[in-house]
Design an enzyme around this catalytic site. Structure first.
Site, PDB file in Angstrom:
ATOM      1  CE1 TYR A 114      -2.414  -6.248  11.857  1.00  0.00           C
ATOM      2  CE2 TYR A 114      -4.371  -6.724  11.507  1.00  0.00           C
ATOM      3  CZ  TYR A 114      -3.215  -6.230  10.358  1.00  0.00           C
ATOM      4  OH  TYR A 114      -3.345  -5.309   9.673  1.00  0.00           O
ATOM      5  CB  ILE A 139      -1.041   0.292   1.078  1.00  0.00           C
ATOM      6  CG1 ILE A 139      -2.037  -1.180   0.861  1.00  0.00           C
ATOM      7  CG2 ILE A 139      -1.734   1.405   1.703  1.00  0.00           C
ATOM      8  CD1 ILE A 139      -2.912  -1.230   1.827  1.00  0.00           C
TER       9      ILE A 139
END
Length: 249
Positions: free
Chosen positions: A157, A15
């Site tokens: 996470y 990204i």
């Protein structure tokens, strides 16, 4: 004319690299800008970005720093100019395990790279960005769908990505009277190294579960980021933009 100075952390990731590529070719800021890309290990990808910058005439500087380490933010800051106008926090990685199987060191590292280091970098530059001298400023986080909904086998996470979203909403309230906006995007399943480890069967099952019937592309996330960075998006603040093909909405 002073250039807009932009930091993209995790610039060597899928990204981050896609965002840099978009910035090289999209005249969003209508004036010169300088782009700084932080990375840790993937020097080959940074060489590609450096070459693209030369081809497009954009100022680009690679900065090597380990944001999973407590000294990473200081190392990055030392290589940056005194002020920044835009920070895009892309650095990070996912980790899959049951909570009871997650080592304490892994928990600390996940929190360091996703929460502590981004806050440290933001804290260093936010005085200028929100202090009145800056007429255009943006902070943006690449969070995750699991920061919004939580993901089994990715509890730590998910906690780190959820912390990013809480930080975005809180900081936006603190700085909303300035020219600074603070937002996040929350990608779902995107074609990145984070999804490349799936077996063909698991990948097919995942795609079947996504209403749009496919994985997203890094370029699609990058274009959403550019929308939020655009000066015309100045009333979008404290927002989390989900990019997930109607998955878990």
């Amino acid at each position: 004319m002073e250039p807009v100075r932009i930091l993209v952390t995790g610039a060597s990731g899928a990204i981050g690299a896609a965002l840099c590529e978009q910035l090289f070719t999209t005249p969003y800021f209508h004036k010169p800008f300088q782009l700084f890309g932080q990375y840790y290990k993937n020097k080959a990808q940074m060489k590609k970005l450096e070459q693209r910058a030369k081809e497009t005439g954009v100022y680009f500087q690679s900065i090597q720093a380990n944001l999973a380490d407590v000294n990473g933010p200081a190392q990055c800051i030392e290589a940056l100019p005194d002020r920044l106008d835009v920070i895009v926090h892309c650095a990070g990685y996912n980790y899959e395990a049951l909570l009871q199987d997650t080592e304490e060191r892994e928990i600390s590292t996940l929190m360091q790279v996703h929460v502590i280091s981004p806050i440290a970098l933001t804290r260093h530059f936010v005085g200028y960005m929100a202090g009145g001298a800056c007429s255009y400023a943006r902070i943006l986080f690449i969070s995750s769908i699991w920061g919004e909904t939580g993901g089994a086998m990715e509890s730590v996470y998910s906690a780190a990505k959820g912390a990013q979203i809480a930080f975005v909403k809180a900081l936006a309230k603190e700085t909303a009277r300035s020219y600074l906006t603070v937002n996040a995007v929350a990608p779902g399943a995107i074609e990145t190294p984070m999804t490349s480890h799936f077996s063909p069967e698991d990948a097919a099952a995942l795609i079947e579960d996504i209403p749009s019937g496919r994985l997203g592309k890094p370029e699609e996330v990058a274009r959403a980021i550019l929308f939020l960075l655009n000066p015309t998006s100045s009333y979008i603040n404290g927002h989390v933009l989900s990019i997930n093909g109607a998955w878990y909405t």
